[in-house]
Design an enzyme around this catalytic site. Structure first.
Site, PDB file in Angstrom:
ATOM      1  N   ILE A  64      37.659  40.005  45.599  1.00 21.75           N
ATOM      2  CA  ILE A  64      38.276  41.196  45.011  1.00 21.75           C
ATOM      3  C   ILE A  64      38.322  42.325  46.038  1.00 21.75           C
ATOM      4  CG2 ILE A  64      37.986  43.001  43.268  1.00 21.75           C
ATOM      5  CD1 ILE A  64      36.946  40.898  41.364  1.00 21.75           C
ATOM      6  N   ALA A  65      37.283  42.441  46.843  1.00 19.69           N
ATOM      7  CA  ALA A  65      37.260  43.473  47.880  1.00 19.69           C
ATOM      8  C   ALA A  65      38.404  43.281  48.871  1.00 19.69           C
ATOM      9  CB  ALA A  65      35.923  43.448  48.610  1.00 19.69           C
TER      10      ALA A  65
ATOM     11  N   LYS B 134      34.834  46.417  37.371  1.00 23.06           N
ATOM     12  CA  LYS B 134      34.451  46.051  36.011  1.00 23.06           C
ATOM     13  C   LYS B 134      33.678  44.732  36.018  1.00 23.06           C
ATOM     14  CE  LYS B 134      37.056  42.448  35.790  1.00 23.06           C
ATOM     15  NZ  LYS B 134      36.371  41.141  35.700  1.00 23.06           N
TER      16      LYS B 134
ATOM     17  N   ASP C 174      32.948  38.338  32.863  1.00 14.64           N
ATOM     18  CA  ASP C 174      33.852  38.207  33.991  1.00 14.64           C
ATOM     19  C   ASP C 174      35.317  38.319  33.587  1.00 14.64           C
ATOM     20  OD1 ASP C 174      34.948  36.594  36.651  1.00 14.64           O
ATOM     21  OD2 ASP C 174      32.983  37.512  36.906  1.00 14.64           O
TER      22      ASP C 174
END
Length: 328
Positions: free
Chosen positions: A20-21, A102, A183
């Site tokens: 995600i980063a 999130k 998740d």
């Protein structure tokens, strides 16, 4: 923290350098008034490689070192769920604005601690629920709020994919908040809360992996006027991953992978019209642009992704967990 950033770009840091980063960093490069300044991993080699890929000036092998860099204006936290509170408090203590992936944290107590610290330090904090800021989702929210097709009568939303069970993966690690609910189940829950609000009551049933993490979760949120939201998450079954809003005069469907850039179908009188939003990024730029504007305006809370919304989301996640008997 320098405000209002009139003569320079907002300098971002990223803590936790997983998949995600990488997506966030790629989209950050498309934003004119932002730059990726520093990244941090527990592994120096990984930090160096990430920094090189996305042109960051600094690469740290500890989160603490990044948080103590006074040149960092904002941090995107992309570590596993169980570390969100610890990493957020670290940055807030050092006066750095935080955009935290999130789910905001593992439970409501942790979320409340994070919000309290942000208020104490008078520093901007926001949950990075990127879906809220995507143009297609805002479009559907406008249809809902304006009652363009009348009142809603039912909502169906799911998110599921099959992945080989692997306890070495964060996705299945119960101690890190792994499992389907936190998740990916958060997205169907968000679809219900962002339109219908908190339910009167809910029903929930789950299946579990052998380590106790939930492999699937089916939920029904019950609202007044017999309106129901049927929600599901799964790591053992590929689901359509759509959000379908049934209104009195039409059906509005956010198509496959509804939580990310996609199309919207309007089905009325047996005719389907598809609206394409012509996305040209992964989609993380929209929340980052909003966050940058909050920083430039000297705000400490988002007027879209408010603390109250984050508290409602974690409240429902906690309630579902209690109902299915899932404890971390």
């Amino acid at each position: 923290m320098s405000i209002p950033f009139q003569n320079r770009k907002i300098r971002w840091g990223i803590i936790g350098l997983g998949s995600i980063a990488n997506k966030f960093a790629a989209d950050l490069l498309t934003i004119e008034n932002a730059e990726l300044y520093a990244v941090a991993s527990r592994n120096q080699e990984k930090a160096d490689a990430f920094a090189k890929n996305y042109h960051a000036k600094k690469a740290y092998n500890s989160y603490e070192a990044l948080a103590k860099d006074s040149n960092v204006d904002a941090v995107y936290i992309a570590t596993p769920h169980a570390l969100h509170k610890e990493n957020t408090l670290l940055c807030l203590e050092n006066g750095i604005a935080v955009l935290c992936e999130k789910p905001f944290a593992m439970n409501a107590l942790e979320v409340n601690d994070m919000i309290a610290k942000a208020k104490e330090k008078n520093v901007l904090l926001m949950e990075a629920l990127w879906t809220y800021f995507l143009p297609h989702y805002q479009y559907v929210l406008d249809l809902f709020n304006n009652k363009t097709y009348g009142n809603i009568t039912k909502l169906e939303a799911d998110f599921g994919f099959e992945r080989p069970y692997d306890t070495s993966s964060r996705l299945f690690n119960k101690e890190l908040g792994g499992g389907s609910l936190l998740d990916i189940g958060i997205y169907p829950i968000f679809a219900a809360l962002s339109t219908l609000g908190l339910p009167k009551n809910l029903e929930a049933h789950a299946t579990f992996f052998e380590n106790g993490a939930d492999s699937s979760c089916s939920m029904v949120f019950n609202y007044s006027n017999n309106v129901k939201a049927y929600l599901k998450s799964s790591l053992i079954q590929t689901l359509p991953t759509q959000a379908i809003f049934y209104f009195e005069h039409a059906t509005v469907k956010i198509n496959t992978m509804f939580h990310m850039p996609t199309t919207v179908s309007i089905i009325k009188n047996d005719k389907e019209t598809i609206k394409d939003f012509n996305y040209n990024t992964i989609g993380y730029n929209f929340e980052a642009i909003h966050f940058n504007q909050l920083l430039m305006d000297g705000k400490t809370e988002s007027d879209i992704m408010t603390f109250a919304i984050s508290q409602n989301i974690i409240k429902m996640l906690d309630t579902v967990r209690q109902t299915i008997g899932l404890n971390y």
